[in-house]
Write a protein that holds these residues in place. Structure first.
Motif, mmCIF file in Angstrom:
data_model
loop_
_atom_site.group_PDB
_atom_site.id
_atom_site.type_symbol
_atom_site.label_atom_id
_atom_site.label_comp_id
_atom_site.label_asym_id
_atom_site.label_seq_id
_atom_site.Cartn_x
_atom_site.Cartn_y
_atom_site.Cartn_z
ATOM 1 N N ILE A 146 36.712 -6.005 63.965
ATOM 2 C CA ILE A 146 37.892 -5.254 64.447
ATOM 3 C C ILE A 146 37.387 -4.065 63.693
ATOM 4 O O ILE A 146 37.547 -4.005 62.656
ATOM 5 N N ALA A 147 37.339 -2.716 64.286
ATOM 6 C CA ALA A 147 37.259 -1.552 63.373
ATOM 7 C C ALA A 147 38.730 -0.977 62.902
ATOM 8 O O ALA A 147 39.560 -1.388 63.171
ATOM 9 N N ASP A 154 45.268 -2.066 68.120
ATOM 10 C CA ASP A 154 45.098 -3.165 68.998
ATOM 11 C C ASP A 154 46.198 -4.272 68.719
ATOM 12 O O ASP A 154 46.398 -4.774 67.792
ATOM 13 N N PRO A 155 46.823 -4.756 69.961
ATOM 14 C CA PRO A 155 48.040 -5.554 69.769
ATOM 15 C C PRO A 155 47.694 -7.116 69.509
ATOM 16 O O PRO A 155 48.551 -7.620 68.852
ATOM 17 N N LEU A 156 46.372 -7.264 69.569
ATOM 18 C CA LEU A 156 45.844 -8.572 69.265
ATOM 19 C C LEU A 156 45.220 -8.767 67.958
ATOM 20 O O LEU A 156 44.717 -9.693 67.330
ATOM 21 N N ALA A 157 45.358 -7.487 66.919
ATOM 22 C CA ALA A 157 44.459 -7.556 65.789
ATOM 23 C C ALA A 157 45.108 -8.585 64.911
ATOM 24 O O ALA A 157 44.071 -9.334 64.044
ATOM 25 N N ARG A 158 46.409 -8.613 64.751
ATOM 26 C CA ARG A 158 47.016 -9.534 63.668
ATOM 27 C C ARG A 158 46.464 -10.986 63.869
ATOM 28 O O ARG A 158 46.075 -11.744 63.285
ATOM 29 N N GLU A 159 46.686 -11.622 65.401
ATOM 30 C CA GLU A 159 46.233 -12.655 65.685
ATOM 31 C C GLU A 159 44.752 -13.025 65.451
ATOM 32 O O GLU A 159 44.434 -14.030 65.062
ATOM 33 N N LYS A 160 43.863 -11.879 65.821
ATOM 34 C CA LYS A 160 42.603 -12.185 65.456
ATOM 35 C C LYS A 160 42.115 -12.406 64.116
ATOM 36 O O LYS A 160 41.397 -13.266 63.544
ATOM 37 N N ILE A 161 42.761 -11.638 63.201
ATOM 38 C CA ILE A 161 42.598 -11.864 61.650
ATOM 39 C C ILE A 161 43.040 -13.154 61.249
ATOM 40 O O ILE A 161 42.589 -13.867 60.428
#
Length: 249
Positions: A146-147, A154-161
């Motif tokens: 994730i940049a 990105d609304p999915l950034a937290r979930e990806k992390i």
């Protein structure tokens, strides 16, 4: 009252605001937090070139702080860019968020894993762990892909992390997660509750470290390497940021 200047070396204003809010929450009632960015520079730091081009503007903010009587500084980028140079300019303590996060994590468990942004940043973070003497405690550095600027959008950034952190705990057999970007600061409490392990945000760790050093009356030693650099001519566009010229403003 003491003043802690938290410098976000990139120029993304919204990220600087989030970083400032995190720092203010842990600085304590005796400290005032100033969150600032360079006047010019990259919107995010994701390469050695980005780091190098961000440092002059960051040092200018340190020099301005010295003229204004700032007591201590946080360098709020996980690459700790320009950290040693900032310590040369500043009378008070200067702490980078990568060093502070790693040292804090080492107090909380036997091994920690770092979850960061792009894969190209991993070797530099691994090198920092070695330089700080924490390579044995650092069980792994994991790139989420994730940049930096996408952490906000990105609304999915937290979930990806969270998914990368969960996998890192298993793969590394680690006890603590370190967030490898200042842009992740707002994820900290949510991740800690989800993962059930300590999650260390470098902005909070570095701010608390600076505040603690100031309470002890400690400042940067000027006896050796971190003495203010001697005067010398600078040419071209760098003439305006010659160290002694900056401190004289």
């Amino acid at each position: 009252m003491t003043t802690i200047r938290v410098i976000n070396p990139n120029t993304t204003v919204s990220m600087t605001a989030a970083i400032g809010a995190c720092a203010a929450a842990v600085a304590g009632p005796e400290a005032v937090v100033e969150a600032v960015s360079p006047v010019a520079g990259p919107v995010s730091l994701e390469s050695q070139v980005d780091d190098a081009l961000a440092v002059p503007g960051m040092l200018a903010r340190v020099a301005e702080g010295e003229a204004a009587g700032v007591d201590g500084y946080v360098i709020a980028c996980f690459g700790d860019p320009g950290l040693a140079a900032a310590r040369e300019l500043a009378a008070g303590p200067v702490v980078g968020i990568a060093e502070a996060a790693m040292r804090t994590a080492a107090y909380l468990g036997r091994r920690f894993s770092i979850v960061t942004t792009l894969a190209r940043t991993v070797p530099h973070i691994e090198e920092l762990a070695v330089s700080y003497g924490l390579e044995r405690q650092c069980a792994g550095v994991h790139a989420s892909g994730i940049a930096v600027v996408d952490l906000e959008t990105d609304p999915l950034a937290r979930e990806k992390i969270a998914e990368f952190a969960e996998a890192a705990l298993v793969a590394d057999r680690s006890d603590v997660i370190v967030l490898g970007c200042a842009g992740m600061t707002e994820f900290t409490a949510w991740l800690a509750e989800r993962l059930g392990v300590p999650v260390v945000d470098g902005v909070a760790a570095a701010t608390a470290t600076v505040a603690g050093l100031l309470r002890q009356g400690l400042r940067t030693s000027k006896r050796g390497e971190f003495a203010v650099p001697g005067a010398k001519p600078f040419t071209g566009t760098l003439a305006a940021i010659e160290p002694r010229a900056l401190l004289a403003r």
